[in-house]
Design a protein around this motif. Structure first.
Motif, PDB file in Angstrom:
ATOM      1  N   VAL A   1       7.892  12.106 -14.892  1.00 60.19           N
ATOM      2  CA  VAL A   1       7.630  10.923 -14.072  1.00 60.19           C
ATOM      3  C   VAL A   1       6.773  11.341 -12.875  1.00 60.19           C
ATOM      4  N   THR A   2       6.234  10.365 -12.190  1.00 61.60           N
ATOM      5  CA  THR A   2       5.406  10.641 -11.006  1.00 61.60           C
ATOM      6  C   THR A   2       5.992   9.941  -9.795  1.00 61.60           C
ATOM      7  N   MET A   3       6.198  10.708  -8.748  1.00 64.90           N
ATOM      8  CA  MET A   3       6.660  10.155  -7.479  1.00 64.90           C
ATOM      9  C   MET A   3       5.456  10.005  -6.554  1.00 64.90           C
ATOM     10  N   ALA A   4       5.147   8.766  -6.197  1.00 60.89           N
ATOM     11  CA  ALA A   4       4.025   8.483  -5.305  1.00 60.89           C
ATOM     12  C   ALA A   4       4.557   8.321  -3.889  1.00 60.89           C
ATOM     13  N   THR A   5       4.064   9.129  -2.968  1.00 65.41           N
ATOM     14  CA  THR A   5       4.490   9.073  -1.570  1.00 65.41           C
ATOM     15  C   THR A   5       3.325   8.569  -0.730  1.00 65.41           C
ATOM     16  N   THR A   6       3.458   7.359  -0.233  1.00 64.04           N
ATOM     17  CA  THR A   6       2.364   6.707   0.488  1.00 64.04           C
ATOM     18  C   THR A   6       2.400   6.970   1.989  1.00 64.04           C
ATOM     19  N   TYR A   7       3.508   7.543   2.471  1.00 60.39           N
ATOM     20  CA  TYR A   7       3.577   7.922   3.881  1.00 60.39           C
ATOM     21  C   TYR A   7       4.589   9.046   4.022  1.00 60.39           C
ATOM     22  N   CYS A   8       4.205  10.103   4.741  1.00 63.31           N
ATOM     23  CA  CYS A   8       5.121  11.221   4.980  1.00 63.31           C
ATOM     24  C   CYS A   8       4.694  11.950   6.249  1.00 63.31           C
ATOM     25  N   ASP A   9       5.601  11.985   7.230  1.00 62.91           N
ATOM     26  CA  ASP A   9       5.321  12.750   8.442  1.00 62.91           C
ATOM     27  C   ASP A   9       6.524  13.622   8.771  1.00 62.91           C
ATOM     28  N   GLU A  10       6.683  13.988  10.014  1.00 62.68           N
ATOM     29  CA  GLU A  10       7.740  14.911  10.416  1.00 62.68           C
ATOM     30  C   GLU A  10       9.129  14.296  10.342  1.00 62.68           C
ATOM     31  N   THR A  11       9.236  12.966  10.294  1.00 65.63           N
ATOM     32  CA  THR A  11      10.549  12.327  10.340  1.00 65.63           C
ATOM     33  C   THR A  11      10.814  11.334   9.221  1.00 65.63           C
ATOM     34  N   LEU A  12       9.779  10.765   8.639  1.00 64.86           N
ATOM     35  CA  LEU A  12       9.958   9.649   7.714  1.00 64.86           C
ATOM     36  C   LEU A  12       9.106   9.834   6.459  1.00 64.86           C
ATOM     37  N   ARG A  13       9.656   9.383   5.326  1.00 61.29           N
ATOM     38  CA  ARG A  13       8.921   9.445   4.053  1.00 61.29           C
ATOM     39  C   ARG A  13       9.120   8.145   3.289  1.00 61.29           C
ATOM     40  N   ILE A  14       8.035   7.642   2.718  1.00 63.27           N
ATOM     41  CA  ILE A  14       8.085   6.441   1.879  1.00 63.27           C
ATOM     42  C   ILE A  14       7.565   6.819   0.497  1.00 63.27           C
ATOM     43  N   SER A  15       8.443   6.754  -0.493  1.00 66.00           N
ATOM     44  CA  SER A  15       8.081   7.155  -1.850  1.00 66.00           C
ATOM     45  C   SER A  15       8.368   6.019  -2.824  1.00 66.00           C
TER      46      SER A  15
END
Length: 319
Positions: free
Chosen positions: A282-296
């Motif tokens: 499967v593929t996990m797409a992460t559209t935002y990732c910084d030092e505190t938060l991740r959106i996958s």
């Protein structure tokens, strides 16, 4: 013309190329053509020439003032956007932490706003290569049951596309306290050496409690990161799944602990491949990732986002 007449004889002997000058300074049109005519010559750099420019170019002070003002405005604009980004992150986290689960549409709206601002500022982008994915993450929000945040269930849906909805409906309908799920933790390690051909590992751990808390275990799925998909995607291969830290086994004392450690994990990836070839990947797409938060997201269903908050940086050696 007044500029040329103001030049001294010594000044006209001291020239450097003019092409860069035209790219830096925007002089008034009446004197610009003079510089163009001098393109084959050399550009003066003596103090006499520079003084002449300052004396006879009335736009000098205006241009300098405008450039300074423009730079200040740009910095202020960027600072405002960064402040807006932080506020959007705070609001999204607060929304996801509500005692009652927020509507999916409301979460997706906040997520899209954060993603768009991140793209504008260049923050949280290029997650496949930034290195910020590595670390330990706790799930803040899942658009479906918390168990669905595990890549195993994404692969399961690929293996059983016609039946997975019915199966999930049965398990999701079990009410608390007969079934309670959470927290969900993901540990991601990235292999900088990459000699093995793999990019790293992703371990999904979801605590599941049944029978009013009498039986607890941590459903652990281990996956290999086998490649990247563009700037946002990581390709995962499901390897194994195993219930760990089982309270039922712990009740057996030392024997239970030994069984918990020694029992081999179920080769879930191989089992999925026997059902449908390719379903274990499967593929996990992460559209935002910084030092505190991740959106996958599951790349097969990008409309729904999983929101994660960072627990720690880097990988965990036991992975």
């Amino acid at each position: 013309s007044r500029v040329l007449y103001s030049l001294t004889t010594d000044a006209r002997k001291d020239f450097a190329p003019i092409s860069m000058f035209l790219g830096v300074f925007q002089w008034a049109q009446p004197i610009s053509f003079v510089f163009i005519l001098m393109a084959s010559a050399t550009w003066p750099t003596s103090d006499a020439f520079l003084n002449g420019i300052r004396l006879y170019s009335p736009r000098h002070d205006i241009v300098s003032s405008t450039a300074s003002s423009s730079s200040t405005n740009t910095d202020a604009f960027s600072e405002n956007l960064i402040a807006d980004l932080q506020q959007r992150k705070i609001k999204l986290i607060e929304l996801c932490k509500r005692s009652s689960k927020p509507p999916k549409e409301e979460v997706n709206k906040h997520v899209r706003g954060l993603e768009m601002l991140g793209e504008q500022l260049g923050f949280g982008q290029g997650s496949s290569y930034s290195g910020l994915m590595a670390g330990e993450w706790e799930l803040l929000y899942s658009p479906e049951d918390v168990t669905r945040s595990s890549p195993f269930f994404w692969a399961f849906s690929k293996a059983f596309p016609e039946k997975n909805s019915n199966i999930f409906a049965i398990t999701d309908s079990i009410p608390a306290p007969f079934k309670e799920v959470g927290p969900a933790i993901q540990t991601i390690t990235l292999d900088t050496n990459r000699g093995s051909g793999e990019l790293g590992k992703l371990v999904s751990r979801i605590q599941v409690s049944t029978l009013g808390g009498l039986a607890k275990s941590t459903m652990t799925t281990r996956s290999s990161i086998i490649g990247s998909d563009g700037l946002e995607g990581l390709k995962l291969r499901i390897d194994t799944t195993k219930p760990e830290n089982s309270s039922a086994l712990k009740n057996l004392g030392n024997l239970g602990e030994l069984l918990d450690e020694q029992l081999p994990p179920f080769p879930s990836g191989e089992a999925l491949e026997r059902v449908r070839q390719g379903s274990s990947e499967v593929t996990m797409a992460t559209t935002y990732c910084d030092e505190t938060l991740r959106i996958s997201r599951n790349a097969e269903n990008k409309q729904d986002a999983y929101v994660w908050k960072r627990i720690s940086f880097g990988g965990v050696s036991e992975v």
